[in-house]
Design a protein around this motif. Sequence first.
Motif, short mmCIF file in Angstrom:
data_model
loop_
_atom_site.label_atom_id
_atom_site.label_comp_id
_atom_site.label_asym_id
_atom_site.label_seq_id
_atom_site.Cartn_x
_atom_site.Cartn_y
_atom_site.Cartn_z
N THR A 20 60.36 -56.26 -11.62
CA THR A 20 60.52 -57.59 -12.34
C THR A 20 60.70 -57.02 -13.84
N GLU A 21 60.02 -56.26 -14.32
CA GLU A 21 60.19 -55.74 -15.48
C GLU A 21 61.45 -55.01 -15.81
N ILE A 22 61.97 -54.23 -14.94
CA ILE A 22 63.08 -53.65 -15.05
C ILE A 22 64.34 -54.72 -15.12
N ASP A 23 64.31 -55.75 -14.21
CA ASP A 23 65.34 -56.76 -14.18
C ASP A 23 65.24 -57.39 -15.49
N MET A 24 64.17 -57.91 -16.28
CA MET A 24 64.01 -58.32 -17.51
C MET A 24 64.59 -57.56 -18.45
N LEU A 25 64.37 -56.38 -18.44
CA LEU A 25 64.78 -55.23 -19.71
C LEU A 25 66.53 -55.31 -19.41
N VAL A 26 66.95 -55.50 -18.33
CA VAL A 26 68.53 -55.28 -18.05
C VAL A 26 69.22 -56.40 -18.28
N ALA A 27 68.55 -57.78 -17.96
CA ALA A 27 69.06 -58.76 -18.38
C ALA A 27 69.11 -58.66 -19.94
N GLY A 28 68.14 -58.35 -20.77
CA GLY A 28 68.13 -58.53 -22.33
C GLY A 28 69.24 -57.30 -22.79
N LEU A 29 69.23 -56.13 -22.09
CA LEU A 29 69.96 -54.97 -22.48
C LEU A 29 71.74 -55.68 -22.12
N ALA A 30 71.73 -56.58 -21.21
CA ALA A 30 73.30 -56.77 -20.83
C ALA A 30 73.75 -57.75 -22.19
N GLU A 31 72.95 -58.12 -22.89
CA GLU A 31 73.54 -59.06 -24.24
C GLU A 31 74.13 -58.07 -25.40
N ARG A 32 73.65 -56.48 -25.24
CA ARG A 32 73.80 -55.68 -26.24
C ARG A 32 74.60 -54.53 -25.67
N PRO A 33 76.19 -54.75 -25.69
CA PRO A 33 76.98 -53.90 -24.82
C PRO A 33 77.08 -52.74 -25.80
N ALA A 38 58.84 -46.53 -31.65
CA ALA A 38 58.05 -46.35 -30.47
C ALA A 38 57.81 -47.66 -29.65
N VAL A 39 57.95 -47.40 -28.44
CA VAL A 39 57.77 -48.79 -27.46
C VAL A 39 56.28 -48.27 -26.86
N PRO A 40 55.31 -48.96 -27.20
CA PRO A 40 53.87 -48.75 -26.80
C PRO A 40 53.74 -48.96 -25.42
N ILE A 41 53.18 -47.98 -24.57
CA ILE A 41 52.82 -47.91 -23.13
C ILE A 41 51.52 -47.87 -23.03
N ARG A 42 50.98 -49.42 -22.50
CA ARG A 42 49.71 -49.58 -22.97
C ARG A 42 48.96 -49.72 -21.40
N GLU A 43 47.69 -49.17 -21.35
CA GLU A 43 46.78 -49.08 -20.31
C GLU A 43 46.66 -50.42 -19.70
N GLU A 44 46.46 -51.57 -20.37
CA GLU A 44 46.30 -52.99 -19.78
C GLU A 44 47.40 -53.21 -18.85
N ASN A 45 48.59 -52.48 -19.43
CA ASN A 45 49.87 -53.21 -18.36
C ASN A 45 50.16 -52.01 -17.48
N GLU A 46 49.09 -51.40 -16.99
CA GLU A 46 49.11 -50.24 -16.09
C GLU A 46 49.87 -49.15 -16.37
N PHE A 47 50.27 -48.87 -17.70
CA PHE A 47 50.94 -47.88 -18.30
C PHE A 47 52.66 -47.74 -17.71
N ALA A 48 52.80 -49.37 -17.33
CA ALA A 48 54.35 -49.53 -17.24
C ALA A 48 54.79 -50.03 -18.76
N PHE A 49 56.35 -49.93 -18.92
CA PHE A 49 56.73 -50.42 -20.15
C PHE A 49 56.83 -52.23 -20.18
N SER A 50 56.57 -52.64 -20.97
CA SER A 50 56.92 -54.18 -21.18
C SER A 50 58.23 -54.33 -21.64
N ALA A 51 59.04 -55.14 -20.75
CA ALA A 51 60.37 -55.34 -20.84
C ALA A 51 60.43 -56.15 -22.48
N LYS A 52 59.48 -57.29 -22.47
CA LYS A 52 59.63 -58.36 -23.46
C LYS A 52 59.27 -57.56 -24.84
N GLU A 53 58.25 -56.63 -24.67
CA GLU A 53 57.87 -55.96 -26.17
C GLU A 53 59.08 -54.91 -26.29
#
Length: 393
Positions: A184-197, A141-156
């Motif tokens: 900004t979060e999607i950019d960060m997520l994609v950058a991380g996933l780019a390392e995991r083909p 489970a990837v927590p979707i948090r109210e304090e993050n305006e219910f957006a996912f956190s790429a770092k998490e």
Amino acid sequence: MLKTIGGFDRIGEENAFAVLARATALASQGRDIINLGIGQPDFSTPGHIVEAAIKALRDGHHGYTPATGILPLREAVAADIHRRTGCDVSPDNVMIVPGGKVTMFMAILMFGAPGVDILYPDPGFPIYRSMIEFTGANPIAVPIREENEFAFSAKEMLSLLTPDTRLVIVNSPANPCGGVTPRTEIDMLVAGLAERPDIAILSDEIYGQMTYDGEEHVSLLGYPEIRDRLILLDGWSKTYAMTGWRMGFAVWPDQLVDKARKLAVNAWSCVNAPSQYAGIAALTGPQDAVHEMVAEFDARRKLVTAGLNAIPNVSCATPKGAFYAFPNISATGWKSKKLASALLEEAGVALIGGPDFGIFGEGYIRVSYANSRANIEAALGRMKDFLGANRPA
């Protein structure tokens, strides 16, 4: 006694349909029920779309079609994606499917197996976890948090990846919380996933045309570094008020598209022909009805958010997309599912308890504002009266 094999003892369901059935049963008994539970536009399918299906039937389109869908419809999907996102998609990578769920079913079936990790949003659409568990994979489970305006956190999300991760599911705009994840979060997520083909990505963008307050929907199709393993989920159900038509589409990467085609041949052969012609009319015809529907949802969004925040001990973050609010009811003292059940049985308001969307849903309920303003106002009044007069047992 028969004993099933495989994951059938693990498979879950979507409780919104159980609530719908109960609400319908109560209504048939003469109860006045307001349904803010089901995620279904209360608008009719636009007339020109209906007429296209009728014409297709009259023109003799009664037979099988290619498993991936008729070419004119796949071309229309590719053109529509380019119009909305600026991304180029080949019709050869488009698959027409009988509803959006089919794409997640296929994707999770392809990558899920015992010992494999699959990440999914929580709270999130319940079929994600159900299908993951069906395959025997580990639901992460990837927590979707109210304090993050219910957006996912790429770092998490990236912190939850393991060597066994094979699929990551993302959803923005999101069900049930109405969150829209910023670029900004999607950019960060994609950058991380780019390392995991070795990791595939399923991007559920079924609410992509329903954003508010100038929020941008960022499609993962816009990131060439992950296109070779990106599966896009979208369709007609929400955008064109076509839930009962069972029409969805997916964009598959080259290395997976033929596998998806074979699954289609084995499972449903093809989508019914007249609905596909209706799909063409939806994408190529006037879009006025879509804009009008979204504008009305926006007005209802403001109404439901203000009304929920006016109820003592209830707080509601302003949703930025889709047609759901996800108010925090923890200060009322009620458990989410117990409150949802009591509101239906005693106040005649159908809602969905937060835990039906995941382990992090406790303390919340989902309110669908795909209903008229008059009904929303009446439901809010009933909720306020009920909570004012009843304390949890």
